[in-house]
Design a protein around this motif. Structure first.
Motif, PDB file in Angstrom:
ATOM      1  N   LEU A   5       0.828  -1.203   0.000  1.00  0.00           N
ATOM      2  CA  LEU A   5       0.000   0.000   0.000  1.00  0.00           C
ATOM      3  C   LEU A   5       0.865   1.258   0.000  1.00  0.00           C
ATOM      4  O   LEU A   5       0.566   2.233  -0.697  1.00  0.00           O
ATOM      5  CB  LEU A   5      -0.919  -0.029   1.223  1.00  0.00           C
ATOM      6  CG  LEU A   5      -1.861   1.145   1.430  1.00  0.00           C
ATOM      7  CD1 LEU A   5      -2.756   1.360   0.218  1.00  0.00           C
ATOM      8  CD2 LEU A   5      -2.713   0.917   2.674  1.00  0.00           C
ATOM      9  N   SER A  26      -8.157   8.074  -3.388  1.00  0.00           N
ATOM     10  CA  SER A  26      -7.790   7.190  -2.287  1.00  0.00           C
ATOM     11  C   SER A  26      -8.131   7.813  -0.938  1.00  0.00           C
ATOM     12  O   SER A  26      -8.749   7.182  -0.077  1.00  0.00           O
ATOM     13  CB  SER A  26      -6.291   6.882  -2.362  1.00  0.00           C
ATOM     14  OG  SER A  26      -5.875   6.119  -1.248  1.00  0.00           O
ATOM     15  N   CYS A  36     -11.282   6.731   1.728  1.00  0.00           N
ATOM     16  CA  CYS A  36     -11.083   6.438   3.154  1.00  0.00           C
ATOM     17  C   CYS A  36     -12.040   7.257   4.012  1.00  0.00           C
ATOM     18  O   CYS A  36     -12.683   6.737   4.930  1.00  0.00           O
ATOM     19  CB  CYS A  36      -9.640   6.735   3.560  1.00  0.00           C
ATOM     20  SG  CYS A  36      -8.406   5.575   2.933  1.00  0.00           S
ATOM     21  N   ARG A  84     -15.801   6.116   3.532  1.00  0.00           N
ATOM     22  CA  ARG A  84     -16.156   4.882   4.243  1.00  0.00           C
ATOM     23  C   ARG A  84     -16.387   5.124   5.727  1.00  0.00           C
ATOM     24  O   ARG A  84     -17.160   4.403   6.363  1.00  0.00           O
ATOM     25  CB  ARG A  84     -15.038   3.838   4.067  1.00  0.00           C
ATOM     26  CG  ARG A  84     -14.986   3.243   2.689  1.00  0.00           C
ATOM     27  CD  ARG A  84     -14.079   2.036   2.660  1.00  0.00           C
ATOM     28  NE  ARG A  84     -12.670   2.327   2.881  1.00  0.00           N
ATOM     29  CZ  ARG A  84     -11.841   2.782   1.967  1.00  0.00           C
ATOM     30  NH1 ARG A  84     -12.276   3.033   0.738  1.00  0.00           N
ATOM     31  NH2 ARG A  84     -10.567   2.999   2.238  1.00  0.00           N
ATOM     32  N   CYS A 108      -4.815   9.623   5.531  1.00  0.00           N
ATOM     33  CA  CYS A 108      -6.148   9.008   5.531  1.00  0.00           C
ATOM     34  C   CYS A 108      -6.056   7.487   5.543  1.00  0.00           C
ATOM     35  O   CYS A 108      -6.856   6.806   6.191  1.00  0.00           O
ATOM     36  CB  CYS A 108      -6.938   9.459   4.305  1.00  0.00           C
ATOM     37  SG  CYS A 108      -7.520  11.169   4.389  1.00  0.00           S
ATOM     38  N   SER A 109      -5.088   6.945   4.819  1.00  0.00           N
ATOM     39  CA  SER A 109      -4.878   5.497   4.810  1.00  0.00           C
ATOM     40  C   SER A 109      -4.592   4.983   6.215  1.00  0.00           C
ATOM     41  O   SER A 109      -5.196   4.005   6.677  1.00  0.00           O
ATOM     42  CB  SER A 109      -3.721   5.161   3.862  1.00  0.00           C
ATOM     43  OG  SER A 109      -3.312   3.817   4.025  1.00  0.00           O
ATOM     44  N   ARG A 116       0.618  -1.722   6.221  1.00  0.00           N
ATOM     45  CA  ARG A 116       0.694  -0.957   4.983  1.00  0.00           C
ATOM     46  C   ARG A 116       1.932  -1.308   4.168  1.00  0.00           C
ATOM     47  O   ARG A 116       1.973  -1.111   2.959  1.00  0.00           O
ATOM     48  CB  ARG A 116       0.667   0.541   5.293  1.00  0.00           C
ATOM     49  CG  ARG A 116      -0.640   0.995   5.932  1.00  0.00           C
ATOM     50  CD  ARG A 116      -0.589   2.434   6.397  1.00  0.00           C
ATOM     51  NE  ARG A 116      -0.668   3.348   5.285  1.00  0.00           N
ATOM     52  CZ  ARG A 116       0.297   4.200   4.946  1.00  0.00           C
ATOM     53  NH1 ARG A 116       1.425   4.252   5.616  1.00  0.00           N
ATOM     54  NH2 ARG A 116       0.135   5.009   3.935  1.00  0.00           N
ATOM     55  N   GLU A 120     -10.313  -3.749   5.143  1.00  0.00           N
ATOM     56  CA  GLU A 120     -10.021  -2.356   4.827  1.00  0.00           C
ATOM     57  C   GLU A 120      -8.699  -2.247   4.060  1.00  0.00           C
ATOM     58  O   GLU A 120      -8.597  -1.483   3.099  1.00  0.00           O
ATOM     59  CB  GLU A 120      -9.967  -1.516   6.106  1.00  0.00           C
ATOM     60  CG  GLU A 120      -9.462  -0.090   5.925  1.00  0.00           C
ATOM     61  CD  GLU A 120     -10.301   0.766   4.990  1.00  0.00           C
ATOM     62  OE1 GLU A 120      -9.810   1.829   4.560  1.00  0.00           O
ATOM     63  OE2 GLU A 120     -11.444   0.381   4.658  1.00  0.00           O
ATOM     64  N   ARG A 170      -9.281  -3.284   0.552  1.00  0.00           N
ATOM     65  CA  ARG A 170     -10.059  -2.276  -0.170  1.00  0.00           C
ATOM     66  C   ARG A 170      -9.166  -1.103  -0.600  1.00  0.00           C
ATOM     67  O   ARG A 170      -9.274  -0.621  -1.727  1.00  0.00           O
ATOM     68  CB  ARG A 170     -11.207  -1.794   0.725  1.00  0.00           C
ATOM     69  CG  ARG A 170     -12.317  -1.080   0.001  1.00  0.00           C
ATOM     70  CD  ARG A 170     -13.498  -0.857   0.915  1.00  0.00           C
ATOM     71  NE  ARG A 170     -14.275  -2.069   1.130  1.00  0.00           N
ATOM     72  CZ  ARG A 170     -14.382  -2.711   2.286  1.00  0.00           C
ATOM     73  NH1 ARG A 170     -13.754  -2.261   3.364  1.00  0.00           N
ATOM     74  NH2 ARG A 170     -15.109  -3.795   2.380  1.00  0.00           N
ATOM     75  N   GLN A 171      -8.304  -0.655   0.286  1.00  0.00           N
ATOM     76  CA  GLN A 171      -7.406   0.449  -0.063  1.00  0.00           C
ATOM     77  C   GLN A 171      -6.487   0.076  -1.219  1.00  0.00           C
ATOM     78  O   GLN A 171      -6.272   0.866  -2.145  1.00  0.00           O
ATOM     79  CB  GLN A 171      -6.582   0.866   1.156  1.00  0.00           C
ATOM     80  CG  GLN A 171      -7.375   1.574   2.236  1.00  0.00           C
ATOM     81  CD  GLN A 171      -6.485   2.184   3.304  1.00  0.00           C
ATOM     82  OE1 GLN A 171      -5.322   2.504   3.043  1.00  0.00           O
ATOM     83  NE2 GLN A 171      -7.009   2.360   4.508  1.00  0.00           N
ATOM     84  N   SER A 203     -16.048   1.955  -2.231  1.00  0.00           N
ATOM     85  CA  SER A 203     -16.168   2.811  -1.055  1.00  0.00           C
ATOM     86  C   SER A 203     -17.557   2.715  -0.441  1.00  0.00           C
ATOM     87  O   SER A 203     -17.711   2.696   0.787  1.00  0.00           O
ATOM     88  CB  SER A 203     -15.854   4.264  -1.431  1.00  0.00           C
ATOM     89  OG  SER A 203     -15.835   5.088  -0.284  1.00  0.00           O
TER      90      SER A 203
END
Length: 203
Positions: free
Chosen positions: A3, A18, A22, A25, A119-120, A144, A158, A161-162, A184
Motif C-alpha cells: 500500500l 484514495s 477512506c 467509508r 487518511c490510509s 501498509r 479495509e 479495499r485500499q 467505497s
C-alpha cells in the motif's frame, strides 16, 4: 506491491480518490445518515472542477469548521492513551473529523499525497478500533508495508479495499472512478453496520 508503494506512485486523481474513499467509508462515525454528502467531491474527480468549493461545502454539511490550522500535523497522535477516558468510538470519530479537516483545498500532488497517506493510516486505525477481534498489538505501519500476518477481519478487509482502489485507478485512471465509488460505498455499509451493532451492544 505494498500500500505504501501504491500511494507513492499514484497521480493526483489517484491520491485524491484514495483519501476521499477512506473518508467516505468512515463518515458514519460522525453520526449522520447522508450517504451522498461527499458525492460532489467525487464529481470533482470526474469533471476537474470546483474541488476547493466542494471541500468547503462538505465540511459545512458535516458540521466541521473551515480549513485546518496549516501547522496541524495530520499524522500527529491525538493523545488518546490508556488513561485518556476516550472510548474507541470517540477516538475513531476524532480521526474521521481530522481526515475531513485536513482535505487539501489545492489539489497539488504533494498536498494530496500527504493527505492520502494520512487518511490510509487513519482508516486502518479506525477499523482496528471498531474490530472486536483486534487485540490492539498490531502495527498499522507494518500492515501498509505488506506484513499482514494475524490481521483481524475488519482491518484485513479495509487494507484489501485500499489496495484495490489504488490498483484500479492506476490501471484505468478516470475510467475506474465508478468502480472505486462502488468499493467505497460497500465499505461504508460495513462501517455503518459495525457502528449500529456496537450501539445495540451498549443499549
Amino acid at each position: 506491491m505494498s500500500l505504501v508503494d501504491l500511494i507513492a506512485q499514484a497521480d493526483e486523481r489517484g491520491l485524491a480518490a484514495s483519501g476521499l474513499a477512506c473518508l467516505d467509508r468512515c463518515v458514519p462515525l460522525l453520526g449522520g445518515d447522508d450517504d451522498d454528502v461527499l458525492r460532489p467531491l467525487w464529481t470533482s474527480l470526474v469533471d476537474g472542477e470546483a474541488w476547493g468549493e466542494r471541500v468547503a461545502k462538505a465540511r459545512a454539511d458535516l458540521g466541521e469548521p473551515g480549513d485546518a490550522d496549516p501547522d496541524c500535523d495530520s499524522d500527529a497522535d491525538p493523545g488518546f492513551g490508556p488513561g485518556s477516558g476516550a472510548s474507541p468510538d470517540e477516538q475513531a470519530a476524532f480521526l474521521v473529523r481530522r481526515m475531513l479537516a485536513t482535505v487539501p483545498v489545492e489539489s497539488s500532488a504533494d498536498a494530496l499525497r500527504g493527505w492520502a497517506d494520512a487518511c490510509s493510516v487513519a482508516a486502518l486505525r479506525i477499523h482496528e478500533l471498531l474490530d472486536i477481534a483486534a487485540d490492539g498489538t498490531s502495527s498499522v505501519a507494518a500492515r501498509r508495508e505488506g506484513r499482514t500476518d494475524g490481521m483481524s477481519p475488519l482491518v484485513a478487509a479495509e487494507l484489501r479495499r485500499q489496495i484495490a482502489i489504488l490498483e484500479l485507478l492506476a490501471d484505468r485512471g478516470a475510467g475506474g472512478l465508478r468502480l472505486v465509488l462502488g468499493q467505497s460505498t460497500e465499505g461504508r455499509r460495513v462501517v455503518r453496520a459495525v457502528v449500529s451493532r456496537r450501539a445495540r451492544g451498549r443499549a
